[in-house]
Design a protein around this motif. Structure first.
Motif, PDB file in Angstrom:
ATOM      1  N   ILE A  27       0.778  -1.326   0.114  1.00 20.75           N
ATOM      2  CA  ILE A  27      -0.082  -0.083  -0.016  1.00 20.75           C
ATOM      3  C   ILE A  27       0.750   1.351   0.242  1.00 20.75           C
ATOM      4  CG2 ILE A  27      -1.506   1.341   1.412  1.00 20.75           C
ATOM      5  CD1 ILE A  27      -2.969  -1.413   2.299  1.00 20.75           C
ATOM      6  N   ASP A  28       1.950   1.275   0.817  1.00 21.49           N
ATOM      7  CA  ASP A  28       2.863   2.401   0.918  1.00 21.49           C
ATOM      8  C   ASP A  28       3.430   2.735  -0.457  1.00 21.49           C
ATOM      9  OD1 ASP A  28       1.785   2.426   3.522  1.00 21.49           O
ATOM     10  OD2 ASP A  28       4.001   2.568   4.511  1.00 21.49           O
ATOM     11  N   ARG A  29       3.864   1.804  -0.976  1.00 20.73           N
ATOM     12  CA  ARG A  29       4.766   1.889  -2.453  1.00 20.73           C
ATOM     13  C   ARG A  29       3.621   2.274  -3.399  1.00 20.73           C
ATOM     14  NH1 ARG A  29       7.380  -3.770  -4.013  1.00 20.73           N
ATOM     15  NH2 ARG A  29       7.973  -3.892  -1.799  1.00 20.73           N
ATOM     16  N   THR A  30       2.729   2.382  -3.273  1.00 16.61           N
ATOM     17  CA  THR A  30       1.568   2.374  -4.259  1.00 16.61           C
ATOM     18  C   THR A  30       1.040   3.891  -3.954  1.00 16.61           C
ATOM     19  OG1 THR A  30       0.801   0.234  -4.210  1.00 16.61           O
ATOM     20  CG2 THR A  30      -0.677   1.778  -5.569  1.00 16.61           C
ATOM     21  N   VAL A  31       0.998   4.516  -2.912  1.00 16.45           N
ATOM     22  CA  VAL A  31       0.461   5.982  -2.862  1.00 16.45           C
ATOM     23  C   VAL A  31       0.996   6.769  -3.900  1.00 16.45           C
ATOM     24  CG1 VAL A  31       0.210   7.875  -1.064  1.00 16.45           C
ATOM     25  CG2 VAL A  31       0.463   5.346  -0.387  1.00 16.45           C
ATOM     26  N   LEU A  32       2.479   6.782  -3.991  1.00 14.51           N
ATOM     27  CA  LEU A  32       2.930   7.845  -5.065  1.00 14.51           C
ATOM     28  C   LEU A  32       2.254   7.724  -6.466  1.00 14.51           C
ATOM     29  CD1 LEU A  32       4.996  10.218  -5.391  1.00 14.51           C
ATOM     30  CD2 LEU A  32       6.632   8.399  -6.035  1.00 14.51           C
ATOM     31  N   ILE A  39       0.856  15.605  -7.635  1.00 10.28           N
ATOM     32  CA  ILE A  39       2.437  15.896  -7.302  1.00 10.28           C
ATOM     33  C   ILE A  39       2.954  16.479  -8.622  1.00 10.28           C
ATOM     34  CG2 ILE A  39       4.453  15.125  -6.863  1.00 10.28           C
ATOM     35  CD1 ILE A  39       3.196  13.032  -5.307  1.00 10.28           C
ATOM     36  N   THR A  40       2.797  15.875  -9.746  1.00  7.09           N
ATOM     37  CA  THR A  40       3.456  16.731 -11.086  1.00  7.09           C
ATOM     38  C   THR A  40       2.852  18.153 -11.152  1.00  7.09           C
ATOM     39  OG1 THR A  40       1.762  15.388 -12.412  1.00  7.09           O
ATOM     40  CG2 THR A  40       3.978  14.432 -11.943  1.00  7.09           C
ATOM     41  N   LYS A  41       1.516  18.128 -11.036  1.00  7.96           N
ATOM     42  CA  LYS A  41       1.015  19.548 -11.392  1.00  7.96           C
ATOM     43  C   LYS A  41       1.534  20.673 -10.244  1.00  7.96           C
ATOM     44  CE  LYS A  41      -3.390  21.903 -11.848  1.00  7.96           C
ATOM     45  NZ  LYS A  41      -4.878  21.606 -11.821  1.00  7.96           N
ATOM     46  N   THR A  92       6.782   7.449   4.382  1.00  9.95           N
ATOM     47  CA  THR A  92       5.645   7.662   3.821  1.00  9.95           C
ATOM     48  C   THR A  92       4.658   9.003   4.449  1.00  9.95           C
ATOM     49  OG1 THR A  92       5.468   5.492   3.259  1.00  9.95           O
ATOM     50  CG2 THR A  92       3.224   6.766   3.122  1.00  9.95           C
ATOM     51  N   ALA A  93       4.818   8.737   5.767  1.00  9.45           N
ATOM     52  CA  ALA A  93       3.977  10.246   6.319  1.00  9.45           C
ATOM     53  C   ALA A  93       4.398  11.505   6.073  1.00  9.45           C
ATOM     54  CB  ALA A  93       3.909   9.752   7.777  1.00  9.45           C
ATOM     55  N   VAL A  94       5.845  11.518   6.265  1.00 12.35           N
ATOM     56  CA  VAL A  94       6.270  13.159   5.868  1.00 12.35           C
ATOM     57  C   VAL A  94       6.439  13.389   4.267  1.00 12.35           C
ATOM     58  CG1 VAL A  94       7.728  12.817   7.981  1.00 12.35           C
ATOM     59  CG2 VAL A  94       8.763  11.885   6.099  1.00 12.35           C
ATOM     60  N   THR A  95       6.021  12.271   3.492  1.00 11.22           N
ATOM     61  CA  THR A  95       6.110  12.808   2.213  1.00 11.22           C
ATOM     62  C   THR A  95       5.526  13.970   1.424  1.00 11.22           C
ATOM     63  OG1 THR A  95       6.618  10.234   1.475  1.00 11.22           O
ATOM     64  CG2 THR A  95       6.071  11.831  -0.419  1.00 11.22           C
ATOM     65  N   GLY A  96       4.347  14.154   2.387  1.00  9.25           N
ATOM     66  CA  GLY A  96       3.584  15.524   2.044  1.00  9.25           C
ATOM     67  C   GLY A  96       4.210  16.637   2.532  1.00  9.25           C
ATOM     68  N   LEU A  97       5.419  16.654   3.197  1.00 10.97           N
ATOM     69  CA  LEU A  97       6.202  17.862   3.495  1.00 10.97           C
ATOM     70  C   LEU A  97       6.997  18.109   2.277  1.00 10.97           C
ATOM     71  CD1 LEU A  97       7.053  16.964   7.119  1.00 10.97           C
ATOM     72  CD2 LEU A  97       5.305  18.656   6.264  1.00 10.97           C
ATOM     73  N   PHE A 164      -9.473  13.975   1.389  1.00 12.12           N
ATOM     74  CA  PHE A 164      -8.686  14.984   2.020  1.00 12.12           C
ATOM     75  C   PHE A 164      -7.801  15.712   0.794  1.00 12.12           C
ATOM     76  CE2 PHE A 164      -9.564  11.375   4.930  1.00 12.12           C
ATOM     77  CZ  PHE A 164     -10.021  12.160   6.059  1.00 12.12           C
ATOM     78  N   ASP A 165      -6.594  15.408   0.736  1.00 15.96           N
ATOM     79  CA  ASP A 165      -5.746  15.776  -0.314  1.00 15.96           C
ATOM     80  C   ASP A 165      -4.429  14.867  -0.152  1.00 15.96           C
ATOM     81  OD1 ASP A 165      -3.916  16.442   1.442  1.00 15.96           O
ATOM     82  OD2 ASP A 165      -4.653  18.673   1.599  1.00 15.96           O
ATOM     83  N   TRP A 166      -3.635  14.887  -1.534  1.00 17.14           N
ATOM     84  CA  TRP A 166      -2.518  14.002  -1.414  1.00 17.14           C
ATOM     85  C   TRP A 166      -1.611  13.933  -0.391  1.00 17.14           C
ATOM     86  CZ3 TRP A 166       2.605  15.232  -2.049  1.00 17.14           C
ATOM     87  CH2 TRP A 166       2.996  16.216  -2.184  1.00 17.14           C
ATOM     88  N   LYS A 167      -1.356  15.358   0.305  1.00 19.13           N
ATOM     89  CA  LYS A 167      -0.520  15.271   1.362  1.00 19.13           C
ATOM     90  C   LYS A 167      -0.930  14.556   2.639  1.00 19.13           C
ATOM     91  CE  LYS A 167       1.520  19.538  -0.204  1.00 19.13           C
ATOM     92  NZ  LYS A 167       1.914  21.050  -0.125  1.00 19.13           N
ATOM     93  N   MET A 168      -2.353  14.805   2.881  1.00 14.84           N
ATOM     94  CA  MET A 168      -2.850  14.202   4.368  1.00 14.84           C
ATOM     95  C   MET A 168      -3.051  12.595   3.648  1.00 14.84           C
ATOM     96  SD  MET A 168      -3.903  14.517   7.207  1.00 14.84           S
ATOM     97  CE  MET A 168      -4.239  16.272   7.179  1.00 14.84           C
TER      98      MET A 168
END
Length: 428
Positions: A27-32, A39-41, A92-97, A164-168
């Motif tokens: 699941i974690d490796r699929t989030v991106l 993210i690209t936008k 994974t959790a901090v990727t939103g930063l 929510f959004d991609w960061k959350m």
């Protein structure tokens, strides 16, 4: 320990936790992948930069398989896997930063660092906590977590992004692994002897059913690189490369294949793309259980049992070549379900083999070695498939090439893989 006639079943609770670790891993490796359009936008990344970000995971994941296996065997799977899941979940959790290309690539590489320890650790736990006759069952259970995680990840993540959004979303998904790590550290013990819930009957069942009793000391009979002298190690690595080359088609190119080649809508594709993974999840557990039953009843030797299920699985996997010529989209999906299920029939044996073949207290290292090579299939497979599609304007040559590699895998397990038994150091 309790003294009861009926054996306890703590080892199966451990198996469920191992399954959950692999499910969270996928699941974690699929989030991106799901969040990539957002993210690209937001960061203005082009396709080339996003490709580098998506591949960054494999750089650290593949390279650290053997080191993480070595660490797991040296300091124990409890600490190694507990820390690894916490590490990759935090990544994974901090990727939103992330603020741009460099930072998100760094978080992706960090994810691979943590996830590298998952499979080698689980293989080592299997060799300590389960008798030989249950090894393929538990391998099928924990590896099926990858199919469950892969199947539910995309709809779950898309829903979370919408809510929510991609960061959350990265934060929420990361918290799953943090919770798992806490439960793991509190519940799991390095050996069944240390666990208060394991009674004498279960301990006897485990230890008397093991040819080599691992985890009772830290002695290793050889250096990891000395394992390269043995043909079974090479056979395991080569065979798993062929299997993984095919497996990665289902989590990289399958959605594009269904839309472009089979004319499906996005909604149809979303459902159909999950079917092979869901079928494979069930088939893998059944295959592992059935092979253990055959071996436990003495119907076949361990070598014959492993080879039989490996060959059956790969013959099923060769259906990927027949799918190329299917006249209807439905028939193509059925054949792809059979093909993906075949790779998992083989995988139930692949993840049992390290415990069968490794020298004492080196199961995680051997698992790391075969997973290093197998993930090269994950690196080159999508690239070669893309080359075929670009060159011929069709997926047919790509699917036929995948089927050809399966044939090589069959020959490898038939002739290169020798008698399945623990490697003995030359001085022993």
């Amino acid at each position: 320990m309790q003294t009861l006639t009926k054996k306890s079943n703590v080892r199966w609770v451990v198996a469920i936790l191992m399954w959950a670790a692999i499910a969270i891993n996928y699941i974690d490796r699929t989030v991106l992948s799901a969040a990539a359009p957002y993210i690209t936008k937001e960061f203005g990344l082009d396709a080339a930069q996003m490709g580098v970000v998506l591949s960054g995971f494999f750089w650290s994941y593949a390279l650290l398989q053997v080191p993480s296996g070595w660490v797991a065997d040296r300091i124990g799977q409890k600490k190694t896997l507990g820390f690894a899941v916490a590490w990759w979940s935090l990544s994974t959790a901090v990727t939103g930063l992330a603020t741009g290309f460099k930072s998100i690539l760094g978080f992706r590489i960090a994810l691979g660092v943590g996830e590298a320890a998952a499979y080698p650790s689980n293989a080592g736990i299997s060799s300590k906590w389960f008798p030989d006759k249950e090894r393929a069952t538990v391998a099928g259970i924990f590896d099926s977590g990858s199919k469950f995680g892969g199947a539910i990840a995309m709809p779950l993540i898309v829903w979370l992004i919408a809510m929510f959004d991609w960061k959350m979303t990265f934060l929420i998904i990361g918290l799953l692994g943090i919770i798992w790590s806490i439960i793991w550290i509190l519940y799991f013990k390095e050996t069944p002897e240390e666990h208060k819930g394991v009674n004498e009957a279960e301990l006897k069942h485990i230890r008397e059913g093991q040819f080599k009793r691992e985890g009772l000391d830290a002695e290793q009979p050889m250096k990891w690189y000395q394992l390269l002298k043995y043909r079974n190690i090479w056979a395991m690595c080569i065979g798993f490369f062929m299997i993984n080359y095919n497996s990665y088609f289902f989590i990289t190119w399958l959605p594009t294949y269904l839309v472009k080649e089979r004319g499906m809508s996005l909604i149809e594709m979303g459902f159909m793309a999950s079917l092979p993974l869901l079928c494979a999840m069930v088939v893998e557990v059944i295959a592992g259980w059935l092979s253990d039953r055959i071996y436990a009843k003495g119907l076949l030797s361990l070598t014959a049992t492993r080879k039989l299920f490996l060959i059956i699985g790969l013959l099923m996997a060769s259906c990927i070549g027949f799918a190329a010529f299917a006249q209807s989209a439905v028939l193509a999906v059925v054949l792809l379900c059979i093909a993906k299920s075949g790779t998992t029939v083989a995988a139930s044996q692949v993840w049992a083999l390290p415990g069968d073949v490794a020298p004492k207290n080196m199961t995680s290292v051997v698992a790391g070695m075969q997973n290093t090579v197998s993930n090269m299939g994950g690196v080159v497979g999508p690239i070669i498939t893309g080359f075929f599609v670009a060159a011929y304007g069709s997926f047919v040559p790509a699917l036929l090439f995948s089927a050809a590699l399966i044939v090589i895998g069959i020959l490898n397990y038939l002739f290169l893989l020798g008698k399945v038994k623990p490697i003995q150091a030359e001085h022993e």
